[in-house]
Design a protein around this motif. Sequence first.
Motif: not given
Length: 126
Positions: A99-126
């Motif tokens: 849900d939106m916080i406040g009344s601003e519009k949500w402007e966003r860019l969607y970038i699809p990730i191809a199947d079997h492609t690395e996502n480059s995400f590095i999780p924070d240390a737990k």
Amino acid sequence: MEDTSEFISAVRLMNNPDGTSTFEKGKIPTLKPVNINTFWISTTVEEWEKVTHPAPRRQYVVTLKGKIRFKVSNGSTFLIEPGIILLAEDTKGEGHSWDMIGSEKWERLYIPIADHTENSFIPDAK
């Protein structure tokens, strides 16, 4: 040689083995090439996005304007705002809601990730 790369904050939505959704916080390195074929920008919200749903595809969601509270299966929440990339990979099962916080519009860019492609995400240390 020491790695001097910089990073951008990110949150990854993902599926648990039982089909529920969860998230983890982390980061994505800057200046790392991402091979994409298409992307699109949205400022509107479709009806299916207003209820709990899985991500329609693996994708990066880059918020340009707005603040969004996401909720996963166990009720935990996190915020996405400009400067934090969402990595949506909860493509099966229950999914997430937001849900939106406040009344601003949500402007966003969607970038699809191809199947079997690395996502480059590095999780924070737990």
